[in-house]
Scaffold this active site. Structure first.
Site, PDB file in Angstrom:
ATOM      1  N   CYS A 130       1.716  -8.663   1.362  1.00  0.00           N
ATOM      2  CA  CYS A 130       1.640  -9.240   0.010  1.00  0.00           C
ATOM      3  C   CYS A 130       2.229  -8.321  -1.065  1.00  0.00           C
ATOM      4  CB  CYS A 130       0.204  -9.617  -0.342  1.00  0.00           C
ATOM      5  SG  CYS A 130      -0.884  -8.196  -0.524  1.00  0.00           S
ATOM      6  N   ASP A 137       1.197  -0.175  -3.019  1.00  0.00           N
ATOM      7  CA  ASP A 137       0.389   1.044  -2.985  1.00  0.00           C
ATOM      8  C   ASP A 137       0.616   1.839  -1.704  1.00  0.00           C
ATOM      9  OD1 ASP A 137      -1.111   1.339  -5.418  1.00  0.00           O
ATOM     10  OD2 ASP A 137      -2.079  -0.543  -4.900  1.00  0.00           O
ATOM     11  N   GLU A 153      -3.504  -0.750   2.200  1.00  0.00           N
ATOM     12  CA  GLU A 153      -2.612  -0.173   1.203  1.00  0.00           C
ATOM     13  C   GLU A 153      -2.830   1.328   1.035  1.00  0.00           C
ATOM     14  OE1 GLU A 153      -3.177  -2.162  -2.574  1.00  0.00           O
ATOM     15  OE2 GLU A 153      -5.330  -2.302  -2.296  1.00  0.00           O
ATOM     16  N   HIS A 213       2.525  -3.378 -13.443  1.00  0.00           N
ATOM     17  CA  HIS A 213       2.039  -4.735 -13.709  1.00  0.00           C
ATOM     18  C   HIS A 213       2.903  -5.502 -14.700  1.00  0.00           C
ATOM     19  CE1 HIS A 213      -0.926  -3.356 -11.056  1.00  0.00           C
ATOM     20  NE2 HIS A 213      -1.113  -4.631 -10.800  1.00  0.00           N
TER      21      HIS A 213
HETATM   22  C1  PEP Z   1       0.022  -3.737  -3.297  1.00  0.00           C
HETATM   23  O1  PEP Z   1      -0.451  -2.628  -3.550  1.00  0.00           O
HETATM   24  O2  PEP Z   1       1.017  -3.920  -2.559  1.00  0.00           O
HETATM   25  C2  PEP Z   1      -0.592  -4.941  -3.877  1.00  0.00           C
HETATM   26  C3  PEP Z   1      -0.175  -6.140  -3.527  1.00  0.00           C
HETATM   27  O3  PEP Z   1      -1.563  -4.760  -4.817  1.00  0.00           O
HETATM   28  P1  PEP Z   1      -1.265  -4.440  -6.370  1.00  0.00           P
HETATM   29  O4  PEP Z   1       0.220  -4.565  -6.597  1.00  0.00           O
HETATM   30  O5  PEP Z   1      -2.042  -5.409  -7.167  1.00  0.00           O
HETATM   31  O6  PEP Z   1      -1.763  -3.041  -6.474  1.00  0.00           O
HETATM   32 MG    MG Z   2      -2.361  -2.454  -4.490  1.00  0.00          MG
END
Ligand code: PEP
Ligand code: MG
Length: 589
Positions: free
Chosen positions: A513, A466, A442, A190
């Site tokens: 995404c 993920d 995911e 993050h």
């Molecule tokens: C992902 O896992 O690709 C996703 C977009 O969710 P996050 O990065 O918030 O886990």
């Molecule tokens: Mg994710």
């Protein structure tokens, strides 16, 4: 000259003096004299007041830059600093044990931090970190040392740290921080995602290197190649100054792409949406040329919060985003708490909600699993989304459930949503009934059962961050295994293909995404596989538009067919990089 390699997470080149964050060593004297007790107590209180003023200033900066909800993080620090218990205990040690205020503060705060560390879970470990932070601030004040404060920088520097928490990253002031590099962290952690949102060149996961550098050393952060160069020789510095200039020029050229229509050269519309973590980013996304928000990571609403966000907190945040977006679409993902993300409030107050020793948090109680256990919190969020969605056109607000791993889980989540609609009806509260309900793909099981899911959901959004982690068994935040984290792995392409085919068979939209879609080399592949919507880090939109406008659908299909035929992740990624170079030589990649 020393070259350190890590993971490139946010592009660009930054050159400037190093500024080591959180690496100071503070030495303190243990004993004072009886005659100095009163003046030492006064000194302690003066230092405490100064620290509170510092924290308040940080709070104000965070409020201004990211909104009040974010500034609340510092409210918790302030509460701790002002606790009467802290003052009493420090005073007692000075009076009774003749400790210096420095030593007394250390004794008391180290004991507090130890208690929190021993409680075992992630939230409490973070509180221990906050207490250490308070201790350093107090000692610096008492010792009259220059404070090393991120929000207090007055000259442009490169921040080098062991780690930056998401909240520290978000408090970086862009005028004084040219870029940052950290010893730990992964490409899709993050902190990395926030670096992209702030548009700062950044490299993470370098491994230990802070001991080999001093504040003030000249450093280059190469966010394109993932390198940090310490005390570069003249020729290397000259080369980098030139490439920095080139990057700026090509970025300025790309800026003109913001307003360009997102169509391929042969006229196919590809919907380019943005990923956001905070409501304030919604405007920023539109400025970059996004057509809507494809992923709003609502768990960031919990960042730094000491209590469960209220329905109003949720509602106000969603209204802010919906209003900024006008009649464009917004995909609100319900909270994806746990693992490397924001810990649950439940885990903060009761160790039962999140086992103290979670052996493998990414595989543990996380995300929709938490929501389905904490129905009260889940319903609060859903009520707020449905109420806020009333300010948008029907079906413009989409609700997305994260980490769905079984049909049963999706059905349960949807049932809760319908219960919430019934409750709102009963209470006579206005809300939007026309919302699309979809899921993140995911977890590999969701991709494997995509046909079955597609019959029940309104849309899919593939979370490659993920999906890669769980398919290849590689922790996305662990630099020790980052070489195994391969986006171009044939297994990943196979799973994406399965999801696209299922979505096609059931005539539902599918978005990508995860960070994969922000990387321009994967764009022809994704389009060739049938993807017509992507949701990306906002700053990558102009570049993606520039690539998109050079592509044709038959060309993308050929690229996808060849990439899917290759057997090794490296071959796939090298091939796609080569194709991108041919398609868009001006990108200079
Ligand atoms: C992902 O896992 O690709 C996703 C977009 O969710 P996050 O990065 O918030 O886990
Ligand atoms: Mg994710």
């Amino acid at each position: 000259m020393l070259v350190k390699r890590g993971i490139a997470v946010s592009p660009g080149v930054a050159i400037g003096p190093a500024w080591l964050f959180g690496a100071e060593r503070l030495r303190v004297r243990h004993y004072t004299t009886k005659s100095a007790i009163e003046s030492d107590i006064a000194r302690f209180h003066a230092a405490l007041d100064a620290v509170c003023a510092e924290i308040e200033k940080n709070q104000q900066i965070a409020n201004e830059q990211l909104g009040e909800q974010y500034g609340a993080i510092f409210g918790a620090h302030l509460l701790m600093a002002r606790s009467p218990q802290l003052s009493d205990e420090v005073e007692r040690l000075i009076r009774e044990k003749i400790h210096t205020p420095e030593h007394a503060c250390k004794q008391v705060l180290e004991r507090y931090a130890e208690v929190f560390r021993n409680l075992g879970n992630q939230y409490h470990a973070e509180r221990a970190h906050d207490i250490n932070d308070l201790q350093s601030r107090l000692l610096r004040q008492l010792l009259g040392l220059q404070r090393q404060e991120l929000g207090d920088l007055t000259k442009p520097v490169l921040v080098l740290a062991h780690n930056l928490t998401p909240s520290e990253t978000a408090s970086l002031k862009k005028e004084f921080v040219l870029g940052f590099a950290t010893e730990v962290g992964g490409a899709t952690s993050h902190t990395a995602i926030l670096a992209g949102a702030l548009e700062l060149p950044a490299v993470v996961g370098i491994g230990e290197f802070l001991s080999e550098i001093e504040s003030g050393d000249k450093v280059i952060i190469d966010g394109n190649r993932g390198e940090v160069i310490i005390n570069p020789v003249e020729s290397v510095l000259a080369e980098y100054l030139e490439s920095q200039q080139k990057f700026r020029t090509s970025y300025a050229v790309l800026e003109s792409e913001r307003a360009a229509e997102p169509f391929t050269a042969d006229g196919t519309h590809i919907q380019l949406l943005g990923n956001i973590e905070f409501p304030v980013e919604a405007e920023h996304c539109l400025e970059r040329g996004a057509e809507g928000i494809g992923l709003y990571r609502t768990e960031f609403l919990y960042l730094g919060a000491e209590t469960e966000p209220t329905e109003d907190d949720h509602y106000n945040a969603y209204c802010q985003v919906i209003q900024a977006l006008g009649d464009r679409e917004v995909v609100i993902r319900t909270m994806d708490l746990g693992a490397d993300k924001v810990p649950t409030i439940g885990a903060r107050s009761s160790d039962e909600a999140q086992p103290a020793e979670m052996p493998n948090p990414a595989l543990g109680l996380r995300s929709i699993r938490i929501s389905l256990q904490d129905l009260k919190g889940f319903k609060t969020q859903l009520r707020a989304i449905l109420r806020a969605a009333r300010h948008a056109l029907p079906r413009r607000v989409k609700i997305m459930f994260p980490m769905i791993s079984s049909l049963y889980e999706f059905r349960q989540a949807k049932m809760v949503l319908h219960d919430v609609m019934d409750d709102l009806d009963e209470a006579g509260l206005p809300f939007q009934r026309e919302v699309a309900v979809g899921m993140m793909v995911e977890v590999p099981s969701a991709a494997i059962l995509a046909e079955e899911f597609a019959a029940e959901v309104d849309f899919f959004s593939i979370g490659t961050n993920d999906l890669i982690q769980y398919t290849l068994a590689v922790d996305r935040g662990d630099p020790a295994v980052s070489s195994f984290y391969r986006t171009g792995d044939p297994a990943i392409l196979r799973l994406i293909r399965m999801v696209v085919t299922a979505a096609d068979n059931h005539n539902i939209p599918v978005t990508v995404c995860g960070q994969m879609s922000s990387d321009p080399k994967f764009l022809p592949l994704l389009i060739g596989m049938g993807i017509r919507q992507i949701s990306v880090t906002p700053h990558s939109i102009p570049e993606l538009k520039a690539v998109l406008r050079q592509l044709t659908i038959p060309q993308c299909k050929d690229i996808a067919a060849h990439a899917e035929w290759l057997g090794l992740s490296r071959s796939v990624e090298n091939y796609l990089q080569g194709e991108l170079r041919k398609i868009c030589p001006q990108l200079g990649r």
